[in-house]
Design a protein around this motif. Structure first.
Motif, mmCIF file in Angstrom:
data_model
loop_
_atom_site.group_PDB
_atom_site.id
_atom_site.type_symbol
_atom_site.label_atom_id
_atom_site.label_comp_id
_atom_site.label_asym_id
_atom_site.label_seq_id
_atom_site.Cartn_x
_atom_site.Cartn_y
_atom_site.Cartn_z
ATOM 1 N N MET A 1 0.850 -1.178 0.000
ATOM 2 C CA MET A 1 0.000 0.000 0.000
ATOM 3 C C MET A 1 0.892 1.236 0.000
ATOM 4 S SD MET A 1 -3.345 1.098 0.586
ATOM 5 C CE MET A 1 -4.144 -0.251 1.395
ATOM 6 N N ILE A 2 0.546 2.174 -0.879
ATOM 7 C CA ILE A 2 1.208 3.478 -0.860
ATOM 8 C C ILE A 2 0.147 4.536 -0.593
ATOM 9 C CG2 ILE A 2 3.045 2.773 -2.435
ATOM 10 C CD1 ILE A 2 1.654 4.477 -4.597
ATOM 11 N N GLN A 3 0.616 5.718 -0.269
ATOM 12 C CA GLN A 3 -0.283 6.851 -0.094
ATOM 13 C C GLN A 3 0.120 7.940 -1.076
ATOM 14 O OE1 GLN A 3 0.102 7.573 4.202
ATOM 15 N NE2 GLN A 3 -2.046 6.980 4.353
ATOM 16 N N LEU A 4 -0.895 8.595 -1.645
ATOM 17 C CA LEU A 4 -0.691 9.723 -2.552
ATOM 18 C C LEU A 4 -1.272 10.974 -1.916
ATOM 19 C CD1 LEU A 4 -2.030 8.217 -5.905
ATOM 20 C CD2 LEU A 4 0.338 8.271 -5.123
ATOM 21 N N ILE A 5 -0.571 12.094 -2.070
ATOM 22 C CA ILE A 5 -1.140 13.382 -1.690
ATOM 23 C C ILE A 5 -1.526 14.079 -2.985
ATOM 24 C CG2 ILE A 5 -0.772 15.622 -0.606
ATOM 25 C CD1 ILE A 5 1.281 14.312 1.219
ATOM 26 N N TYR A 50 -4.733 9.773 -0.308
ATOM 27 C CA TYR A 50 -5.406 8.565 -0.773
ATOM 28 C C TYR A 50 -4.537 7.350 -0.456
ATOM 29 C CZ TYR A 50 -8.721 11.227 -3.608
ATOM 30 O OH TYR A 50 -9.716 12.064 -4.041
ATOM 31 N N ASP A 51 -5.139 6.316 0.120
ATOM 32 C CA ASP A 51 -4.485 5.027 0.272
ATOM 33 C C ASP A 51 -4.688 4.268 -1.028
ATOM 34 O OD1 ASP A 51 -3.712 5.401 2.949
ATOM 35 O OD2 ASP A 51 -5.680 4.787 3.651
ATOM 36 N N VAL A 52 -3.591 3.842 -1.628
ATOM 37 C CA VAL A 52 -3.669 3.186 -2.925
ATOM 38 C C VAL A 52 -2.953 1.829 -2.849
ATOM 39 C CG1 VAL A 52 -3.113 3.409 -5.372
ATOM 40 C CG2 VAL A 52 -3.650 5.447 -4.038
ATOM 41 N N PRO A 53 -3.710 0.750 -2.979
ATOM 42 C CA PRO A 53 -3.069 -0.568 -2.981
ATOM 43 C C PRO A 53 -2.341 -0.793 -4.309
ATOM 44 C CG PRO A 53 -5.422 -0.788 -3.339
ATOM 45 C CD PRO A 53 -5.155 0.673 -3.081
ATOM 46 N N LEU A 54 -1.245 -1.505 -4.246
ATOM 47 C CA LEU A 54 -0.500 -1.825 -5.459
ATOM 48 C C LEU A 54 -1.133 -3.013 -6.168
ATOM 49 C CD1 LEU A 54 3.114 -1.432 -4.052
ATOM 50 C CD2 LEU A 54 1.846 0.194 -5.443
ATOM 51 N N ASP A 55 -0.891 -3.126 -7.439
ATOM 52 C CA ASP A 55 -1.366 -4.256 -8.243
ATOM 53 C C ASP A 55 -2.872 -4.456 -8.132
ATOM 54 O OD1 ASP A 55 1.305 -4.838 -9.017
ATOM 55 O OD2 ASP A 55 1.613 -5.859 -7.112
ATOM 56 N N THR A 56 -3.611 -3.336 -8.148
ATOM 57 C CA THR A 56 -5.065 -3.370 -8.017
ATOM 58 C C THR A 56 -5.688 -2.508 -9.098
ATOM 59 O OG1 THR A 56 -4.878 -3.626 -5.627
ATOM 60 C CG2 THR A 56 -6.986 -2.839 -6.456
ATOM 61 N N THR A 60 -12.133 -0.539 -9.333
ATOM 62 C CA THR A 60 -12.978 -1.530 -8.657
ATOM 63 C C THR A 60 -13.176 -1.174 -7.179
ATOM 64 O OG1 THR A 60 -11.107 -2.961 -8.062
ATOM 65 C CG2 THR A 60 -12.186 -3.380 -10.188
ATOM 66 N N LEU A 61 -12.479 -0.144 -6.703
ATOM 67 C CA LEU A 61 -12.592 0.279 -5.309
ATOM 68 C C LEU A 61 -13.730 1.286 -5.147
ATOM 69 C CD1 LEU A 61 -8.796 0.845 -4.573
ATOM 70 C CD2 LEU A 61 -10.153 -1.213 -4.110
ATOM 71 N N ASN A 62 -14.252 1.417 -3.930
ATOM 72 C CA ASN A 62 -15.310 2.392 -3.658
ATOM 73 C C ASN A 62 -14.831 3.830 -3.823
ATOM 74 O OD1 ASN A 62 -17.257 0.476 -3.089
ATOM 75 N ND2 ASN A 62 -16.729 0.408 -0.923
ATOM 76 N N HIS A 63 -13.571 4.105 -3.483
ATOM 77 C CA HIS A 63 -13.045 5.467 -3.542
ATOM 78 C C HIS A 63 -11.580 5.398 -3.954
ATOM 79 C CE1 HIS A 63 -13.139 9.714 -2.690
ATOM 80 N NE2 HIS A 63 -12.099 9.615 -1.900
ATOM 81 N N TYR A 64 -11.217 6.175 -4.942
ATOM 82 C CA TYR A 64 -9.850 6.204 -5.425
ATOM 83 C C TYR A 64 -9.594 7.564 -6.070
ATOM 84 C CZ TYR A 64 -12.134 5.239 -9.876
ATOM 85 O OH TYR A 64 -12.943 5.294 -10.975
ATOM 86 N N PRO A 65 -8.322 7.954 -6.281
ATOM 87 C CA PRO A 65 -8.040 9.264 -6.877
ATOM 88 C C PRO A 65 -8.661 9.367 -8.272
ATOM 89 C CG PRO A 65 -6.042 8.259 -6.019
ATOM 90 C CD PRO A 65 -7.112 7.227 -5.948
#
Length: 80
Positions: A1-5, A50-56, A60-65
């Motif tokens: 998991m990475i985080q983006l600002i 934003y919490d962003v999972p890798l290789d995803t 398909t997520l409820n909330h993403y950038p």
């Protein structure tokens, strides 16, 4: 998991907005410190982490950038 600002703002004297990724890290403490620094630097802007999972497949997520852009943005000449 990475985080983006992500930083979003309306450019002065323009009708459009800018949305940009300013920072990415897997170190959550570094992200928190950078977020505090950026909120001081850009007090009128919208900043989000934003919490962003890798290789995803992110859509398909409820909330993403993501950013909504009107079709008029794609008409005419594109500037980079």
């Amino acid at each position: 998991m990475i985080q983006l600002i992500v930083n979003a703002f309306v450019e002065k004297e323009k009708t459009g907005a800018v949305v940009e990724v300013l920072y990415a890290s897997s170190d959550h403490e570094k992200v928190k410190a950078k977020y505090e620094e950026l909120t001081s630097q850009y007090p009128e802007n919208y900043l989000a982490i934003y919490d962003v999972p890798l290789d995803t497949d992110l859509n398909t997520l409820n909330h993403y950038p993501s950013v909504w852009i009107g079709k008029e943005e794609f008409e005419g000449e594109v500037e980079f």
